[in-house]
Design an enzyme around this catalytic site. Structure first.
Site, mmCIF file in Angstrom:
data_model
loop_
_atom_site.group_PDB
_atom_site.id
_atom_site.type_symbol
_atom_site.label_atom_id
_atom_site.label_comp_id
_atom_site.label_asym_id
_atom_site.label_seq_id
_atom_site.Cartn_x
_atom_site.Cartn_y
_atom_site.Cartn_z
ATOM 1 N N ASP A 13 0.809 -1.222 0.000
ATOM 2 C CA ASP A 13 0.000 0.000 0.000
ATOM 3 C C ASP A 13 0.842 1.272 0.000
ATOM 4 O O ASP A 13 0.446 2.298 0.565
ATOM 5 C CB ASP A 13 -0.974 0.019 1.190
ATOM 6 C CG ASP A 13 -1.874 -1.195 1.204
ATOM 7 O OD1 ASP A 13 -2.257 -1.654 0.112
ATOM 8 O OD2 ASP A 13 -2.179 -1.704 2.299
ATOM 9 N N LYS A 16 1.914 1.971 -5.148
ATOM 10 C CA LYS A 16 2.465 1.371 -6.364
ATOM 11 C C LYS A 16 1.558 1.614 -7.565
ATOM 12 O O LYS A 16 2.017 1.937 -8.646
ATOM 13 C CB LYS A 16 2.652 -0.143 -6.172
ATOM 14 C CG LYS A 16 3.642 -0.492 -5.075
ATOM 15 C CD LYS A 16 3.709 -2.004 -4.833
ATOM 16 C CE LYS A 16 2.449 -2.584 -4.242
ATOM 17 N NZ LYS A 16 2.132 -2.152 -2.884
ATOM 18 N N GLY A 40 -4.435 -4.420 -3.773
ATOM 19 C CA GLY A 40 -5.450 -3.394 -4.028
ATOM 20 C C GLY A 40 -4.714 -2.150 -4.447
ATOM 21 O O GLY A 40 -3.984 -1.564 -3.660
ATOM 22 N N HIS A 41 -4.822 -1.794 -5.714
ATOM 23 C CA HIS A 41 -4.069 -0.657 -6.248
ATOM 24 C C HIS A 41 -5.060 0.410 -6.706
ATOM 25 O O HIS A 41 -5.904 0.154 -7.553
ATOM 26 C CB HIS A 41 -3.177 -1.116 -7.404
ATOM 27 C CG HIS A 41 -2.161 -2.159 -6.990
ATOM 28 N ND1 HIS A 41 -1.401 -2.878 -7.864
ATOM 29 C CD2 HIS A 41 -1.774 -2.583 -5.752
ATOM 30 C CE1 HIS A 41 -0.595 -3.700 -7.207
ATOM 31 N NE2 HIS A 41 -0.819 -3.546 -5.917
ATOM 32 N N GLN A 224 2.061 -6.087 -3.153
ATOM 33 C CA GLN A 224 2.525 -6.203 -1.756
ATOM 34 C C GLN A 224 3.800 -5.360 -1.556
ATOM 35 O O GLN A 224 4.023 -4.417 -2.287
ATOM 36 C CB GLN A 224 2.760 -7.663 -1.362
ATOM 37 C CG GLN A 224 1.482 -8.473 -1.186
ATOM 38 C CD GLN A 224 0.883 -8.974 -2.484
ATOM 39 O OE1 GLN A 224 1.533 -9.604 -3.285
ATOM 40 N NE2 GLN A 224 -0.390 -8.704 -2.707
#
Ligand code: GDP
Ligand code: IMO
Ligand code: MG
Length: 430
Positions: A13, A16, A40-41, A224
């Protein structure tokens, strides 16, 4: 020609997705090489938010090729939903713009069930996973019983693969008090999803080789962060894949020299979701302020992220392990308005000064941060688009971070918006 790998340098988080989206303007091909929809991006483009989990963050840009590499574990039903959701937001995704490696392992419904069953057991076993079946799917890959994308193309192979997986899983499930898997129903589900996935399936290693020979620029998108890496992270409180830069090649089917520039994404403070040691974690008003100003809630699970001061010790370590050439420092704006800022420069472990995080988790938990204090800044950095727009105090902070981690800042991010980004050194330099 330069290919770039984007790697999370902390516990995920870091931003990225935003940086991959920004950089993908300069790239031709964007490849995910590990992880799955535990990621989750979040991208914010002209006020519109896109949340990506399994798809590469380059997918929102027209004219780019997005690739899901063999190092990923893929939930086919999730992928179809994610594609549909993005199509609803006007993003065009076709077999011309998205490819999936044929040797990508599949996450099946019983992987998620097993993940959640384990997590609901005793507190000793809890990792705080995303519950998406990532660990069990990687276990099956290494255990040589996973079903891969290519297996969907042949009925007979599929049924043999399912039997192989179920021999193991039904024994395990019986021990956990779960019912046996309905083999025929599972095969029927896989046969139903196959025609939606197979059009994207390609020998990705070959596509990448050709792209490289034609001088195309490749952007490898890590999920990650290095402290969640299966080998180098805070084991066992990690994810089940290698997330460090070395994985970019293995997880996509290229040689180790395919990556010319490793860009570490570094949050200007530290966060973590799930269980596990976190030396600079704050349980006070400063921690709450970081969480509120940084909107630190997980993109995938909505869980509140734990927050703390910047840990230079950790990032110095992850920069070395991934061979980072430069970093993108994100969320600098979240630090606006703090009177004093702290940076962890070393640890005290039972009276001894350590300049790295020890490997044993029990020792990690006992590390007490040794801090250096700095004055904060009162002006806003939010939305700054040039170095000249930054207050002197913020520049001092950035310079100190560079010095402590031994790696230069290549980019700075000052808000969630795509264009609120400062380029210092172009990672795609020719
Ligand atoms: P990822 O998993 O590394 O892609 O990061 P996430 O998207 O899960 O979390 C980063 C969050 O911070 C997202 O909500 C982004 O929109 C947001 N973000 C990214 N860069 C910045 C920044 O420079 N400032 C602020 N305030 N938010 C940012
Ligand atoms: P992005 O790509 C932050 C964490 C989980 C848990 C551990 C294991 O958005 O940075 P898993 O479901 O992978 O078996 O969970 O890893 N985790 C993440 N934390 N960002 C992520 O991805 C994460 N993906 C997994 O919270 O602690
Ligand atoms: Mg995330």
């Amino acid at each position: 020609m330069a290919n770039v790998a984007v790697i999370g340098a902390q516990w995920g988080d870091e931003g990225k997705g935003k940086l991959v989206d920004w950089l993908s303007e300069r790239a031709d091909v964007i490849v995910r090489f590990q992880g799955g929809h535990n990621a989750g991006h979040t991208l914010v483009i002209d006020g519109t938010t896109y949340k990506l989990h399994a798809l590469p963050s380059g997918v929102v840009r027209r004219g780019k090729l997005s690739i899901i590499g063999n190092g990923v574990v893929l939930d086919p039903w999730h992928l179809i939903r994610e594609i549909e959701g993005l199509r609803g937001q006007g993003v065009d995704i076709t077999p011309e713009t998205l490819m999936i490696a044929e040797n990508t392992p599949l996450i099946l419904p019983f992987h998620g069930e097993l993940d959640r069953a384990r997590e609901s057991q005793t507190s000793v076993a809890r990792i705080g996973t995303t519950g998406r079946g990532i660990g069990p799917a990687y276990e099956d890959k290494v255990g040589r019983r996973v079903i891969r994308v290519a297996d969907l193309a042949d009925r007979r192979t599929l049924s043999l693969r399912v039997d192989r997986a179920l021999t193991h899983h039904n024994a395990l499930r019986s021990g956990l008090g779960l019912t046996a898997i309905d083999r025929d129903a599972l095969i029927a589900e896989l046969e139903a999803v196959a025609p939606q996935i197979l059009p994207y399936a390609k020998p990705v290693w070959k596509e990448l080789d050709q792209a490289r020979r034609r001088g195309r620029r490749i952007l490898f998108e890590g999920a990650q962060g290095a402290l969640l890496d299966i080998d180098f992270g805070t084991y066992p409180y990690v994810t089940s894949s290698n997330v460090v830069a070395g994985q970019a090649a293995t997880g996509s089917g290229m040689g180790p020299d395919a990556v010319d520039f490793v860009l570490g994404i570094v949050k200007a403070y530290t966060t973590r979701v799930g269980e596990g040691p976190f030396p600079t974690e704050l349980d006070d008003a400063d921690g709450a302020r970081l969480g509120t100003r940084g909107h630190e809630f997980g993109t995938t699970t909505g869980r509140q992220r734990r927050c703390g001061w910047f840990d230079a010790c950790l990032v110095r370590q992850t920069a070395a392990i991934s061979g980072m050439h430069g970093i993108a420092l994100t969320k600098l704006d979240v630090l606006d308005g703090f009177d004093r800022l702290r940076i962890c420069v070393a640890y005290d472990l039972d009276g001894e000064r350590l300049d790295h995080l020890p490997t044993a988790s029990e020792a990690q938990a006992r590390c007490v941060p040794i801090y250096e204090e700095m004055d904060g800044w009162s002006d806003s950095t939010r939305g700054a688009r040039s170095w000249a727009d930054l207050p002197a105090g913020a520049i001092k902070y950035v310079r100190r971070v560079e010095e402590l981690i031994g790696c230069p800042v290549a980019l700075l991010s000052t808000s969630p918006e795509r264009e609120d980004t400062i380029l210092v050194t172009d990672p795609f330099r020719d």
